[in-house]
Design a protein around this motif. Structure first.
Motif, short mmCIF file in Angstrom:
data_model
loop_
_atom_site.label_atom_id
_atom_site.label_comp_id
_atom_site.label_asym_id
_atom_site.label_seq_id
_atom_site.Cartn_x
_atom_site.Cartn_y
_atom_site.Cartn_z
N GLY A 25 0.80 -1.21 0.00
CA GLY A 25 0.00 0.00 0.00
C GLY A 25 0.83 1.26 0.00
O GLY A 25 0.32 2.35 0.27
N LYS A 87 -2.55 4.13 -7.41
CA LYS A 87 -3.06 3.89 -6.07
C LYS A 87 -4.58 3.98 -6.05
O LYS A 87 -5.28 3.12 -5.50
CB LYS A 87 -2.45 4.89 -5.08
CG LYS A 87 -2.85 4.67 -3.62
CD LYS A 87 -2.11 5.65 -2.71
CE LYS A 87 -2.33 5.33 -1.24
NZ LYS A 87 -3.70 5.56 -0.79
N GLU A 91 -7.44 1.04 -5.39
CA GLU A 91 -8.36 1.21 -4.26
C GLU A 91 -9.83 1.18 -4.68
O GLU A 91 -10.69 0.84 -3.87
CB GLU A 91 -8.05 2.52 -3.54
CG GLU A 91 -6.73 2.49 -2.78
CD GLU A 91 -6.37 3.86 -2.23
OE1 GLU A 91 -5.48 3.91 -1.36
OE2 GLU A 91 -6.95 4.87 -2.68
#
Length: 207
Positions: A25, A87, A91
């Protein structure tokens, strides 16, 4: 559209890119140095938040137990999106839940151009997949236009075949899978020359 030509049997182009490591992450940096001495696949895709791309990434991720754990092959995905876009993409896209891959960012197109897959007028990459051996040599490349996704099962078969050929010096006929006949040209080249059909049948090849 400018192309650099076929990379097969040439050294993998050197690169350094920012990336998003979905497993942790966190943002990171990757370079060609990270993959020296390893079987590696560099997998370009057109763009985050598109339609075929998440299906390909998810399929590759679902096969990591085969590609990485069993075959020892590192995987790096690349597009011209930023690491921030990567990212957010991971997500929000349901198919990318539990993603373990690292996705590198090539916003200038420099790396995509080195690999010959940049669509210059659009600033995105073609679907280009490059298999690199531990000596840093590109052994296979597959490049497709954006509308059609690639087969992970076929790619796993190619990794298995190239690893076998690299280890043994034998060569693998069409459709070869582990347990099927190879062609031992490393020891019986004269016997096989012009007589491959005496050693292997079309039924064996197609089975």
């Amino acid at each position: 559209m400018e192309q650099n030509g076929v990379l097969v049997l040439k050294p993998m182009p050197e690169f350094k890119m920012e990336a998003y490591d979905a497993a942790s992450g966190h943002y990171t940096e990757v370079s060609s140095e990270n993959y020296k001495g390893k079987w590696t696949v560099i997998c370009f895709y057109p763009a985050d938040f598109t339609f075929v791309c998440p299906t390909e990434i998810a399929a590759m991720n679902a096969s990591m137990n085969e590609i990485h754990d069993r075959l020892g092959c590192e995987v790096l995905a690349v597009s011209t999106d930023t690491k921030f876009s990567h990212k957010r993409f991971v997500e929000t896209e349901p198919l990318l839940k539990d993603l373990k891959l690292t996705i590198a960012s090539d916003p200038t197109g420099e790396v995509s151009r080195k690999f010959g897959v940049l669509i210059e007028d659009l600033g995105i990459a073609l679907r280009g997949r490059f298999l690199v051996n531990p000596d840093g040599i590109v052994m296979a490349q597959e490049v497709q236009a954006p509308p059609v996704g690639r087969s992970v099962k076929e790619f796993i078969r190619q990794i298995e075949a190239h690893q076998h050929a690299h280890k043994t010096g034998e060569v693998c006929p069409a459709g070869w899978r582990p347990g099927k006949k190879t062609l031992p040209v490393n020891t019986d080249v004269e016997a096989l020359t012009g007589r491959v059909g005496d050693y292997i049948t079309i039924e064996e090849i197609m089975s």
